[in-house]
Design a protein around this motif. Structure first.
Motif, PDB file in Angstrom:
ATOM      1  N   ILE A   1      -1.724   2.971 -10.235  1.00 11.91           N
ATOM      2  CA  ILE A   1      -2.100   1.724  -9.577  1.00 11.91           C
ATOM      3  C   ILE A   1      -1.798   1.827  -8.086  1.00 11.91           C
ATOM      4  O   ILE A   1      -0.714   2.260  -7.699  1.00 11.91           O
ATOM      5  N   ILE A   2      -2.786   1.423  -7.275  1.00  7.77           N
ATOM      6  CA  ILE A   2      -2.589   1.344  -5.823  1.00  7.77           C
ATOM      7  C   ILE A   2      -2.468  -0.121  -5.463  1.00  7.77           C
ATOM      8  O   ILE A   2      -3.360  -0.907  -5.778  1.00  7.77           O
ATOM      9  N   VAL A   3      -1.358  -0.500  -4.804  1.00  6.73           N
ATOM     10  CA  VAL A   3      -1.171  -1.893  -4.398  1.00  6.73           C
ATOM     11  C   VAL A   3      -1.239  -1.973  -2.880  1.00  6.73           C
ATOM     12  O   VAL A   3      -0.420  -1.373  -2.183  1.00  6.73           O
ATOM     13  N   VAL A   4      -2.219  -2.732  -2.390  1.00  2.00           N
ATOM     14  CA  VAL A   4      -2.445  -2.876  -0.950  1.00  2.00           C
ATOM     15  C   VAL A   4      -1.999  -4.265  -0.543  1.00  2.00           C
ATOM     16  O   VAL A   4      -2.522  -5.257  -1.051  1.00  2.00           O
ATOM     17  N   ALA A   5      -1.015  -4.356   0.387  1.00  2.39           N
ATOM     18  CA  ALA A   5      -0.537  -5.682   0.770  1.00  2.39           C
ATOM     19  C   ALA A   5       0.045  -5.676   2.166  1.00  2.39           C
ATOM     20  O   ALA A   5       0.719  -4.721   2.564  1.00  2.39           O
ATOM     21  N   GLY A   6      -0.232  -6.743   2.918  1.00  6.77           N
ATOM     22  CA  GLY A   6       0.355  -6.914   4.243  1.00  6.77           C
ATOM     23  C   GLY A   6       1.494  -7.911   4.154  1.00  6.77           C
ATOM     24  O   GLY A   6       2.175  -7.994   3.151  1.00  6.77           O
ATOM     25  N   MET A   7       1.714  -8.648   5.234  1.00 11.10           N
ATOM     26  CA  MET A   7       2.776  -9.654   5.289  1.00 11.10           C
ATOM     27  C   MET A   7       4.077  -9.075   4.700  1.00 11.10           C
ATOM     28  O   MET A   7       4.571  -8.085   5.197  1.00 11.10           O
ATOM     29  N   GLU A   8       4.609  -9.676   3.620  1.00 11.35           N
ATOM     30  CA  GLU A   8       5.893  -9.190   3.113  1.00 11.35           C
ATOM     31  C   GLU A   8       5.729  -8.169   2.000  1.00 11.35           C
ATOM     32  O   GLU A   8       6.724  -7.658   1.480  1.00 11.35           O
ATOM     33  N   GLY A   9       4.517  -7.830   1.627  1.00 12.79           N
ATOM     34  CA  GLY A   9       4.298  -6.741   0.671  1.00 12.79           C
ATOM     35  C   GLY A   9       4.972  -6.904  -0.672  1.00 12.79           C
ATOM     36  O   GLY A   9       5.169  -5.914  -1.389  1.00 12.79           O
ATOM     37  N   ALA A  10       5.315  -8.120  -1.044  1.00 13.69           N
ATOM     38  CA  ALA A  10       6.067  -8.329  -2.287  1.00 13.69           C
ATOM     39  C   ALA A  10       5.262  -7.955  -3.517  1.00 13.69           C
ATOM     40  O   ALA A  10       5.838  -7.673  -4.581  1.00 13.69           O
ATOM     41  N   LEU A  11       3.938  -7.923  -3.390  1.00 14.34           N
ATOM     42  CA  LEU A  11       3.097  -7.665  -4.549  1.00 14.34           C
ATOM     43  C   LEU A  11       3.438  -6.322  -5.203  1.00 14.34           C
ATOM     44  O   LEU A  11       3.413  -6.192  -6.428  1.00 14.34           O
ATOM     45  N   ALA A  12       3.777  -5.328  -4.395  1.00 18.62           N
ATOM     46  CA  ALA A  12       4.106  -4.011  -4.946  1.00 18.62           C
ATOM     47  C   ALA A  12       5.297  -4.103  -5.895  1.00 18.62           C
ATOM     48  O   ALA A  12       5.300  -3.509  -6.971  1.00 18.62           O
ATOM     49  N   SER A  13       6.332  -4.836  -5.503  1.00 17.98           N
ATOM     50  CA  SER A  13       7.510  -4.968  -6.359  1.00 17.98           C
ATOM     51  C   SER A  13       7.173  -5.715  -7.641  1.00 17.98           C
ATOM     52  O   SER A  13       7.638  -5.348  -8.727  1.00 17.98           O
TER      53      SER A  13
ATOM     54  N   GLY B   1       7.339  -4.065 -11.408  1.00 19.89           N
ATOM     55  CA  GLY B   1       8.246  -4.554 -12.439  1.00 19.89           C
ATOM     56  C   GLY B   1       7.542  -4.896 -13.746  1.00 19.89           C
ATOM     57  O   GLY B   1       8.195  -5.252 -14.719  1.00 19.89           O
ATOM     58  N   LEU B   2       6.199  -4.796 -13.754  1.00 22.07           N
ATOM     59  CA  LEU B   2       5.455  -5.221 -14.946  1.00 22.07           C
ATOM     60  C   LEU B   2       4.702  -4.093 -15.644  1.00 22.07           C
ATOM     61  O   LEU B   2       4.099  -4.310 -16.682  1.00 22.07           O
ATOM     62  N   VAL B   3       4.700  -2.893 -15.061  1.00 19.04           N
ATOM     63  CA  VAL B   3       3.915  -1.803 -15.653  1.00 19.04           C
ATOM     64  C   VAL B   3       4.757  -0.551 -15.846  1.00 19.04           C
ATOM     65  O   VAL B   3       5.790  -0.385 -15.213  1.00 19.04           O
ATOM     66  N   ASP B   4       4.296   0.340 -16.710  1.00 18.23           N
ATOM     67  CA  ASP B   4       4.988   1.619 -16.915  1.00 18.23           C
ATOM     68  C   ASP B   4       4.148   2.782 -16.379  1.00 18.23           C
ATOM     69  O   ASP B   4       4.225   3.888 -16.896  1.00 18.23           O
ATOM     70  N   ARG B   5       3.402   2.530 -15.337  1.00 10.95           N
ATOM     71  CA  ARG B   5       2.607   3.563 -14.688  1.00 10.95           C
ATOM     72  C   ARG B   5       3.044   3.701 -13.230  1.00 10.95           C
ATOM     73  O   ARG B   5       3.571   2.741 -12.660  1.00 10.95           O
ATOM     74  N   PRO B   6       2.819   4.866 -12.623  1.00  9.09           N
ATOM     75  CA  PRO B   6       3.190   5.014 -11.206  1.00  9.09           C
ATOM     76  C   PRO B   6       2.409   4.053 -10.325  1.00  9.09           C
ATOM     77  O   PRO B   6       1.213   3.858 -10.520  1.00  9.09           O
ATOM     78  N   VAL B   7       3.121   3.448  -9.384  1.00  8.07           N
ATOM     79  CA  VAL B   7       2.532   2.514  -8.426  1.00  8.07           C
ATOM     80  C   VAL B   7       2.661   3.107  -7.025  1.00  8.07           C
ATOM     81  O   VAL B   7       3.738   3.544  -6.641  1.00  8.07           O
ATOM     82  N   ILE B   8       1.530   3.149  -6.300  1.00 13.26           N
ATOM     83  CA  ILE B   8       1.553   3.630  -4.912  1.00 13.26           C
ATOM     84  C   ILE B   8       1.292   2.445  -4.005  1.00 13.26           C
ATOM     85  O   ILE B   8       0.253   1.794  -4.107  1.00 13.26           O
ATOM     86  N   GLY B   9       2.259   2.135  -3.134  1.00 15.89           N
ATOM     87  CA  GLY B   9       2.111   0.990  -2.238  1.00 15.89           C
ATOM     88  C   GLY B   9       1.464   1.386  -0.921  1.00 15.89           C
ATOM     89  O   GLY B   9       1.795   2.417  -0.346  1.00 15.89           O
ATOM     90  N   VAL B  10       0.529   0.561  -0.455  1.00 17.69           N
ATOM     91  CA  VAL B  10      -0.075   0.763   0.869  1.00 17.69           C
ATOM     92  C   VAL B  10       0.203  -0.484   1.699  1.00 17.69           C
ATOM     93  O   VAL B  10      -0.460  -1.498   1.548  1.00 17.69           O
ATOM     94  N   PRO B  11       1.180  -0.424   2.593  1.00 18.67           N
ATOM     95  CA  PRO B  11       1.431  -1.577   3.455  1.00 18.67           C
ATOM     96  C   PRO B  11       0.288  -1.715   4.460  1.00 18.67           C
ATOM     97  O   PRO B  11      -0.245  -0.714   4.936  1.00 18.67           O
ATOM     98  N   THR B  12      -0.094  -2.955   4.777  1.00 16.39           N
ATOM     99  CA  THR B  12      -1.136  -3.124   5.800  1.00 16.39           C
ATOM    100  C   THR B  12      -0.571  -3.847   7.008  1.00 16.39           C
ATOM    101  O   THR B  12       0.494  -4.456   6.958  1.00 16.39           O
ATOM    102  N   SER B  13      -1.318  -3.762   8.089  1.00 12.49           N
ATOM    103  CA  SER B  13      -0.860  -4.351   9.354  1.00 12.49           C
ATOM    104  C   SER B  13      -1.273  -5.815   9.480  1.00 12.49           C
ATOM    105  O   SER B  13      -1.251  -6.368  10.576  1.00 12.49           O
ATOM    106  N   ILE B  14      -1.615  -6.448   8.372  1.00 14.48           N
ATOM    107  CA  ILE B  14      -2.037  -7.853   8.394  1.00 14.48           C
ATOM    108  C   ILE B  14      -0.812  -8.762   8.405  1.00 14.48           C
ATOM    109  O   ILE B  14       0.096  -8.584   7.595  1.00 14.48           O
ATOM    110  N   GLY B  15      -0.788  -9.748   9.323  1.00 14.91           N
ATOM    111  CA  GLY B  15       0.304 -10.712   9.302  1.00 14.91           C
ATOM    112  C   GLY B  15       0.605 -11.309  10.657  1.00 14.91           C
ATOM    113  O   GLY B  15       0.100 -10.836  11.679  1.00 14.91           O
ATOM    114  N   TYR B  16       1.460 -12.336  10.657  1.00 13.56           N
ATOM    115  CA  TYR B  16       1.913 -12.981  11.888  1.00 13.56           C
ATOM    116  C   TYR B  16       2.811 -12.021  12.675  1.00 13.56           C
ATOM    117  O   TYR B  16       3.111 -10.907  12.221  1.00 13.56           O
ATOM    118  N   GLY B  17       3.349 -12.508  13.787  1.00 14.89           N
ATOM    119  CA  GLY B  17       4.117 -11.720  14.742  1.00 14.89           C
ATOM    120  C   GLY B  17       5.120 -10.718  14.204  1.00 14.89           C
ATOM    121  O   GLY B  17       5.053  -9.523  14.496  1.00 14.89           O
TER     122      GLY B  17
END
Lengths: 245, 245, 245, 245, 245, 245, 245, 245
Positions: D172-184, D188-204
Motif C-alpha cells: 500500500i502506498i499512502v500519499v498525504a500532506g499536512m500532518e500525514g497521519a493517514l499513514a499511521s 495500524g489496520l493492515v498486515d501488508r507493507p505500507v510506503i508513505g509519501v509525504p507531500t508538500s501540501i499544507g499551511y505555513g
C-alpha cells in the motif's frame, strides 16, 4: 454481507474489527472519484467539510462546490484566487467572494449567532488577510465577531485603548507576524482563552512565519494556544467551538 | 507625585502615558529582588502566578513558595526535581509532590470544581509525565479531570473504546509524541475544542518533539490548537479557562 | 447496550458511527491503567505489540512484560538499558537480553522461519547497535537473517565481495550513518526492495543523523525507502512483512 | 588491454581492482556526451533508467527520449511540464502524456501485470498529482493498481469504507500532506507493507512537506517506510519490486 | 568459479558485471566479523584505514588496532577517550596517545616527510583539540606541520605577524569556531589552497558549529573549501594529498 | 628587515601589502604558544582581551590569567565553573568570583564610572545568570548599572512600575527567554537604544534559545539590536561603548 | 602624512597599527563609488577579482566589466542572465557568453595551461549548469579540464568505465545533487584531492541542496572537502590553486 | 467615565489596572479602521511611525501616507515597489523615491543633523539595496551619514584604506552577506559600537541570509550587535538613537 450478519460474525469472532468497520462505514459519504465528501462532518465535529482550494484545480473546486450546493450543504472555500472565485460565482451566483480574506461563502439559511462574541486582534495592517480569513470563517460558522486592528506592541497604548472590547469576548484570536509578542501581552491581560495565529509577515529572519510561531508557542502568558502559520481558518474553527459551549 | 497629580498632569498633557503608567502600577506586586511576584494575576487572568522551577536554584524556588504561602496564595510549582521537592516540603509540609508530573501543589482552600470536565488523552505510556502535568495543573485550577491513556493510533480501537468519555468532555487535551496523529484522529471525531500537546518522545527524527509539534500544527482536523512541546501545564491552563466559561 | 441493539440503532440512524464504534471496540484490549495493551495487533498487522522502553520507568516495563508473559504473548522490548534488562530477567528468567541490540526477547514457541531471508548490511562498526536491533527484531518475527558488516563505500570492494549474499535476499536493510551513501550504492546493484536505516553516527554536521536521513531520502537509486534515524526495529518490521508475502 | 590480459594482471597483482573495474565496465552504457544512459539498469535493478525532467532542458529530454525509443527501451519521464510534453510527443507520437501526474510514458510491448495489486491511498484532492505519479509509474512497471482518494483522518469513516480494497493489496502506498497521519492509521489496520509519501501540501508550518515527512518517519505503526517528499515515483518503484517478489 | 571462468562468462554475457565484481573483490580485505578491514586503502587512496573510535566499544577498538599492528599496518585512532587509550596502550605499548588531540598513533617505520609543509591556523585556544587532531593526523601521514594559534580576527595583527609562516605553506588548514571569519581573511591573503575546519566552539546561536560551518561555506574569498564540523582529521587527509602532489 | 626597509621596499613595489603587514605587526602581542594575547585590544577597541573559559582547560585559563595579572592588565573571565574559579583564586587571591554570573574579575585600579548608567532588565528569575553576566561585565568596564528583574510581559504592570529607572538609562539591556516579547515592549516605550539578549530558558520549542532569538530579531519596535543567545557579556560590551560616547 | 612619517610615528608609538594600516593601503584599489575593485587580487591570491552578477544591476555589471577591460584585467562574470550577457557583449564584443554555465569571460592573452589537469565529474544531466560553471572557471584560470558526466551511483559501472580519466587528474571536482553519494564513491577510489560541489537538484527533502551538502560534509572517504551549494566557481578556484602548486 | 472618576475608582480598588489603562489610552492614536496610527511614537521613542509597505496594498499605503501628510507628520515608507512609489508620488508630489533603497520619504521641515556621524560600510555591491535603506533612514532621522562600499574581507586592504572614515564615526553599520566576516573585522579595529546587518546575498548555503546572520551573532569581536536579515531600516534606527545621545 448484511449488517446483521456482520454483527453476528463479529460477535462470534469470525471477523475482526477492521472488517466490521469496513462494512459499517458507508454512511455520510459522497463519492466524487477525485474527492470523497464527508457529509457527516458538521454533525460529528460541529464544523462542515470546507474546501481548501490551494493545490486543487479550478475545475475540482467548482465541482465540489456545486455538489455541496446541490445537496444544500453550506459552502466555505478558503485560499481562493480571484480567478477561481470568478469561476465559482459563475456556477453559484448566490455565493460571495471576500477579497481580502480570499474566501468564498454560501449559506443556505441565515443563522442566529451564538450569544458571546469572538474578538479578532491583529498586530499590523499587513496581517489583515489572515485576520479576515478568521473573521469570515467565524461568521460563516454562526458567531458574532469584533475586530481590533493594527495594535502591535510597538505602540502598546493602541491596545490598551480597546481592552474592553477584548476582555469581554468569549474567546480572543490574536493574529501577528514579526515577533508575535502581541499574543503574550493580550494573554497577560485577560481571563479568556487566547488563540494565537502567527503570520508569515516580516523581514528575513522571520523565516516565513517561524519566528512568530515559535514566539507564540513559547509565550510566558499561560492561557494561550497556537494554530498553524497564516491559518486564520483553523483559529476561527476552534474559537467557534469554544464560543458555542 | 500623588495619583491625583499624575492624572491632572496627564490630562493637561504635561506628562505622557508612559510616565502615568509608571506611577499607577504599584499595586499587585510583591518585590523579592530576584523575583517580582504578580499577586494580581489570578484575578486578572484566571490563573495565579506559577513557579516554573527549571533554571531556578532550589533556594530561589523555596523563597518564592514560602512568600506565596505566607500571603495565602495557592502554590503550583512545575518541573520540580525530587531534591527540590524535598526542600519545598521541608518548609511547607502541607504541600504535596506529584512524582510523575514533577509538580508541587498547595491549596489554601478546597474548591468546588467546575461543572464540565476535561479529558486528558495520552498516546503512549512514555507520554505520561506530560499528561500528568496537565492533570495536576487542571485539578489545581479547580477542574474535574478524566484520563484515557495509551490509546495511540497504532491500535485505534483502543481509542474507540473510550470515545464516550472523550466526547462528553467540555474540552479535550491530547498528549502525543512520535507523529502526534492522535490529535487529528480525536479532532475528527468530536465537536469540542481539542488542545494538542506534542511531546519529545520518539526515535531520532522526532528531533526533541519537532515532528509531533509540526504534525499537530498541520492537522487536517479543524478544531485543534497546539501548545509548546511537553507543555502539559499550558494546555491545562487554557483548558481550564474554556471549562469555566 | 447489547451489540445487537447498537447495530439496530445505527441502522435506523438513531446513533451515529462514532457511538457505534465506541461500543464495538471492547475486544483485543488489555487495560493496565497506565497502559492499554493491544492484544489484537499480531493478528491485525502481522506484528505484535512491542515494548518501546525509552521514556518508561523500569517498573512500567516489568509490569507490561509480565502481563504479556502471563497471557502467553511473545515479548520484544527495545531500547532496554542493562539495568532494566536485569529487572525484566528477574521476573521472566526465560527471556534473553541482546546486549549490543539493547533488546529483550521471549518467545512462547519456536517458529519455522519464512523461506526467503533478510540481509542486514551495515556501513561501519559504529552502526552495529542499530543493525543488531534490526537483526534481533527480524529473527523475533520469524525470519532468517544474514549480516554483512563494515562495508561502507570508502572501500567499495568490501561490498562487492558480498554481493551474492545481498542479491539473493528477499529484502535488504542498509544501516549507515555519516553520508549514508551505502543505501544508494546497494540500491543501484540489486532488484530487491531496499530499506534504509540512517544512523546518528558521525562528526558535527551529521546533526544526530540528519545527514544520513536526508541522503537516503534523496537517493538516486529508485527502489529505496527509509525509516526513522536509528530505527532498526521499524526496518525489520517492514522487511518481515515483505519477506512473508 | 584485452579482458584476458586484465584478468591475468589483476590475478598477479600487477594492476589493482580499480584499474580492473575501469576496463571491465564498458557494457550496458550508452554515451551521449551530456548523458550516459544505463541500458543495463532494468536487468540489474528491475527498474529501467527513467528521465527525471526537472533541471534538464527540453532539448536534452527529447534527445534522451529519442535515443531510448530508437533502442527499443521503454520510456518514463517524470516532472514533465506541458510544453516539454508537447515537444516529446512531437518526436515520439506514440508516447502518452498524463497531465495530472506530469509524466510521459511509452512502452514497446504491453506487459501482463503481476498477480497482486498495489493500492494508492491519498489523503486529499490536493495530493492527487503525487498520487497519480505513483499510479502511472506503477502501471508502467507492470502492476495492477487500485486507488482510494480523499480519505484523510478528519473523516476517518471514509477510510474504513474502503478497507477491503486496502487490506487485500500486496503493498500500500499512502500519499498525504499536512500532518500525514493517514499513514499511521492505515499502518495500524493492515498486515501488508505500507510506503508513505509525504507531500508538500499544507499551511505555513508544513514547511514544504517537512511536517508530513517527519510525521511519517515517526509513525507509531511499525510496518511503515517513507520516501522523499512528493516522490510518488520512488514509492511506486519500491512497491513494484515488492509486488513482483 | 575460478577468475578465468568469471572472465569468460562475463565476456560471453552469461554473467553480469555485478556477479563479476562479486568474485573479483576478495583481495585487500581482512575479515573480523564486526569489522571488514580495507588493507588496500593506503595504496588506493594514499591514506590508510583509520579507526574512528566514537561509537565503537573499547574492545572493538583494541581488536582492530591489534589486527593492524599484527599485520604491520600503521595505526591512527581518532576520538579516543583517555580510558580507551589506556586499553590500547596496554596491548600496543609502542603506541602513543596525544591527549589534546584525543588520538592514538603507531607507525611501523619513520617516514621522510614531504618537501612542502602544512600550516594549521587556529582562531582561539578553545579550538586547539580540533587543530591538534589535524596536526597529529598530518604528521602521521608524513607531512611537516607548522602551527599558528589564537590569531582570531578580533585582533587581526596577531595574524599579520605570522603571515610569512602561512603564505609559504603548500596548503593551509584554518580551524575556527564562532563566526569562522578567520578562513575568509586568510583566504584573501594567500595564493595557496585553504581548507576550513569549523568548530563547535561558541555561544548559543553557534548551534554546535553550524554558524562557523555556514560562514566558511559562504566565504567571499574564493580558494577555500570546507570539511565537517570539528573534523581536523579530514582536513589533514586532504591537505596531505595536496602536499604530496 | 628594519621597519624603514620594509617601508621603502613597499613604496617601491618590491614587497606587497601582505609582506609589509607581516613585519609591521609585532606590537601589542604576548605569545604563549597555545595563546596569543592581544595586549593592544583595550586601547584599540575600548574593551580588553577577555578570557572565554568554555572549551579551555583549567590550566590554560590559569596561565592566561596569571600572565595578564603579571602584566597589570585587568582580568575578566566568563563561563567559569566553580572548580575553575577556585583554581584561579588560588593563583590570584585578589580576584573575585561572581557565582550567579559565572565570572571572575580582577581590576588593577578602581575606575570612576561613566556619567550615564546602563539598566539591565530581565524577564524572569531563570534568566538571572545571563543578566548577571551582563551586570558584572558592564561594571568591570567602568559603568554604573541598575537592575530591573522578573518583569516579563505576563504581568506587564511590573514593568510599568519601574519605567523611570529604564527610561533614564543611556542604554538598556533586555534579557529574556521563552518568547522574548519583553524586548519589543520596552523598545516601544523608550527613546534609548535597546540591546536584546535572548536566553535559552524555556519549554521544548524554545530550541535552546532560538525562539527568543528570532523573536527579538523580528521585533516590531525599531530601536532594538540583538546579541547571541545567553551572551550577557557581549551585550554589556556594546552597552559600555555606547554609554561612554 | 607621507609614508615615511607614518612609519616613524608608528615606530615611536605615536600612532597605532590601525592608523598605519589606513595610510599604507592605497595601492591595488580601483574606486568606482558603488564598487571598490581589488586590482591586486590576482597577484596576492592567484585568482583575479571576479564579478558575481547575482544581486547587481545590469548597469553595475557593465560598468565593472568595462573598467576591468580598460585596465587590461581578465574578466570572469558568473551567474549572468542572458539579458545581462547581451548587455555586456554590447560593450565588450570580444567577450564570450557560456550559456549553460551562465558565465561571461574575456581574457587579454591566451595562457599556456598548467601541466596537470582537473577532472569535473557530474552525477546527472541536471547538474550540468553547475559543472559547466566549474569548467569555464577552471579554464579561465589557465587549467586543462576533462569532464565525466552523468555517472551517478545508481549505475556505478558508468563511473568505473571512466576511472582512468579520473585517477590521473591532479585534482577532481565532483558535482552532485540528490544524496551526493558520488563524492564518497570517487573519494574511496583515488589518491588525489576531491572537491565536492553539492547541487540544489532533487525532490522535496533535498531542501535546496541541504541533503547533498550534508552528505558530502559527512563523507566516510577521507580526502574530500566541500564548497557551497551550486558553487562550481569556488570549486574551480581551489582546484586551480592545487593544480598550479 | 471621566478621567478623575477612573482614578478614584482605581485608587479605591473598584476597578483594576487593566480597566484604568483602557480609559487612559485614547491619546496619540489616529484611527483608520485597517490601521491605527501611533502619532505619539516620535515623542516616545525618538522614531516616528514608519510605513512598512511589504504585505500592504498600494491603496492602504497611499491612505496612510496621505493621513500622515495631512497631519504634518514626516513620512518614511520602506520596501516600496516602483509602482507603489508612483502611486504615492501622485498623491504627495513633494515626496521623493529612493530607487536603490526602495524607500519613499517626505519631511515637513529640514533638520539640523546631529553632531557626530554614522558610517555605513557594505561588503559588496550586491549589498547596496540594504545599505542604502540604512542610509536613507538615517538621514531621514536627522543624521549625517558617510558610506564605505565594496570593502569585503577578500581584499582587506580596501577596508584599511578607509579606516579613518570608519573609526571617527559615532556608530558604524556594517552590511554584509555571504559569511558576514566584515562585521568581526571592523569590530576588532574600532572602539565604537558596531551594528551588523546580515544580508540575503550569497550562494546556496547562505539560506536567505542565515549564514551571515549566525556569523554576526557569533562574532568574536565583542562590541557588535545585530539586526534582522536585510533590515537596513532597523540598524539605522538604533544608530540614530545612539548618535543622538
Amino acid at each position: 454481507m448484511s449488517p446483521k450478519e456482520i454483527l453476528e460474525r463479529y460477535k462470534s469472532g469470525e471477523i475482526d474489527l477492521v472488517e466490521a468497520l469496513n462494512h459499517l462505514s458507508d454512511r455520510g459519504i459522497e463519492e466524487m472519484g477525485f474527492a470523497t465528501l464527508d457529509t457527516d462532518r458538521q454533525k460529528r465535529t460541529g464544523i462542515p467539510e470546507v474546501i481548501y482550494a490551494s493545490g486543487k484545480t479550478t475545475e475540482q473546486v467548482c465541482q465540489i462546490a456545486t455538489r455541496l450546493y446541490e445537496k444544500g450543504i453550506d459552502i466555505l472555500a478558503t485560499r481562493v484566487t480571484p480567478d477561481m472565485a470568478e469561476a465559482i460565482l459563475n456556477v453559484i451566483p448566490e455565493a460571495a467572494y471576500h477579497t481580502l480574506a480570499r474566501a468564498v461563502t454560501w449559506k443556505k439559511d441565515s443563522v442566529i449567532p451564538a450569544k458571546g462574541y469572538i474578538t479578532v486582534v491583529a498586530a499590523g495592517t499587513s496581517d489583515l488577510p489572515v485576520a479576515e480569513e478568521a473573521v469570515v470563517t467565524a461568521r460563516f460558522l454562526g458567531n458574532r465577531v469584533e475586530t481590533v486592528y493594527d495594535v502591535g506592541v510597538a505602540g502598546i497604548h493602541r491596545l490598551f485603548n480597546k481592552l474592553d472590547l477584548i476582555r469581554n469576548a468569549t474567546v480572543i484570536i490574536v493574529v501577528a507576524g514579526m515577533e508575535g509578542a502581541l499574543a503574550s501581552v493580550v494573554g497577560g491581560l485577560v481571563d479568556r482563552p487566547v488563540i494565537g495565529v502567527p503570520t508569515s509577515i516580516g523581514y528575513g529572519a522571520n523565516f516565513q512565519g517561524l519566528s512568530s510561531l515559535l514566539s507564540m508557542l513559547n509565550s510566558c502568558a499561560s492561557g494561550i494556544s497556537v494554530v498553524n502559520i497564516d491559518n486564520g481558518f483553523g483559529a476561527a474553527c476552534q474559537a467557534s467551538l469554544i464560543n458555542k459551549l
